[in-house]
Design an enzyme around this catalytic site. Structure first.
Site, PDB file in Angstrom:
ATOM      1  CB  VAL A  34      -1.013  -0.047   1.170  1.00  0.00           C
ATOM      2  CG1 VAL A  34      -0.357   0.146   2.517  1.00  0.00           C
ATOM      3  CG2 VAL A  34      -2.128   0.957   0.944  1.00  0.00           C
ATOM      4  CG  ASP A  35       5.145   2.981   1.858  1.00  0.00           C
ATOM      5  OD1 ASP A  35       4.816   4.150   1.617  1.00  0.00           O
ATOM      6  OD2 ASP A  35       6.226   2.666   2.399  1.00  0.00           O
ATOM      7  CB  THR A 119      -2.499  -7.810   7.956  1.00  0.00           C
ATOM      8  OG1 THR A 119      -3.158  -6.944   7.024  1.00  0.00           O
ATOM      9  CG2 THR A 119      -2.925  -7.460   9.368  1.00  0.00           C
TER      10      THR A 119
END
Ligand code: AR6
Length: 174
Positions: A34-35, A119
């Protein structure tokens, strides 16, 4: 303040909320998952801004503008790497959620979207992470002055279902 924590399916880079949270790493200089997606969508000014933040300890949170994103702000937090559960991982994960929400509230954000921190690459078991996230967000939201809506944006079905179950379990206890 009404407690309003929910989960939706989607891509957090498309969020129209006031702030999105980035599951970053202590360098704050970008990465995968996501980064990487947030940095691609926000444009190169995001990394330039992150470079000026001098990193982020695990459980801390720091804020930048959203640049090319629809969200006005990105709150960057470094979640814990899962090391088996005996290294304070749950407390550190709770710190990431709590500090991220408090930083957003301090910047007068009304709506805040989170990914499922730690996660993915960091290996925190989802079934353990979701109840920590939901409990912490609900408790912290009570102390917020501006935040009125918090969402978990789940990228996949398993994340969505696990968070939905954790939210339902908390609603029963409330
Ligand atoms: N929108 C919402 N969720 C997403 C998106 C998206 N666009 N893309 C991925 N996810 P991860 P971590 C989900 O690995 O475990 C990076 O390299 C993904 O499916 O992104 O905290 C950082 O730089 C998963 O459910 O973050 C760090 O080095 C969740 O986001 C390290 O990874 C988190 O997965 C952090 O690892």
């Amino acid at each position: 303040m009404k407690i309003n924590v929910s989960v939706i399916r989607g891509d957090i880079t498309k969020s129209r909320s006031d702030a999105i949270v980035n599951a970053a790493n202590p360098s704050l200089l970008g990465g995968g998952g996501v980064d990487g997606a947030i940095h691609r969508a926000a444009g190169p000014r995001l990394q330039a801004a992150c470079r000026r933040l001098n990193g982020c300890m695990v459980g801390e949170a720091k804020i930048t503008p959203g640049f090319d994103l629809r969200a006005a702000y990105v709150v960057h937090t470094a979640g814990p790497v899962w090391q088996g559960g005996g290294y304070g991982e749950s407390e550190l994960l709770a710190n990431s959620y709590r500090n991220s929400l408090l930083v957003a509230d301090a910047h007068r954000c009304r709506t805040v979207d989170f990914p499922s921190i730690s996660t993915g690459v960091y290996g925190f078991p989802l079934v353990k992470a979701a109840p920590v996230a939901v409990r912490t967000l609900m408790a912290t939201m009570r102390t917020c002055q501006y935040v009125r809506r918090v969402r978990i944006v789940a990228f996949d079905a398993h994340t969505y279902e696990t968070f939905a179950a954790a939210i339902a379990a908390n609603a029963e206890m409330a």
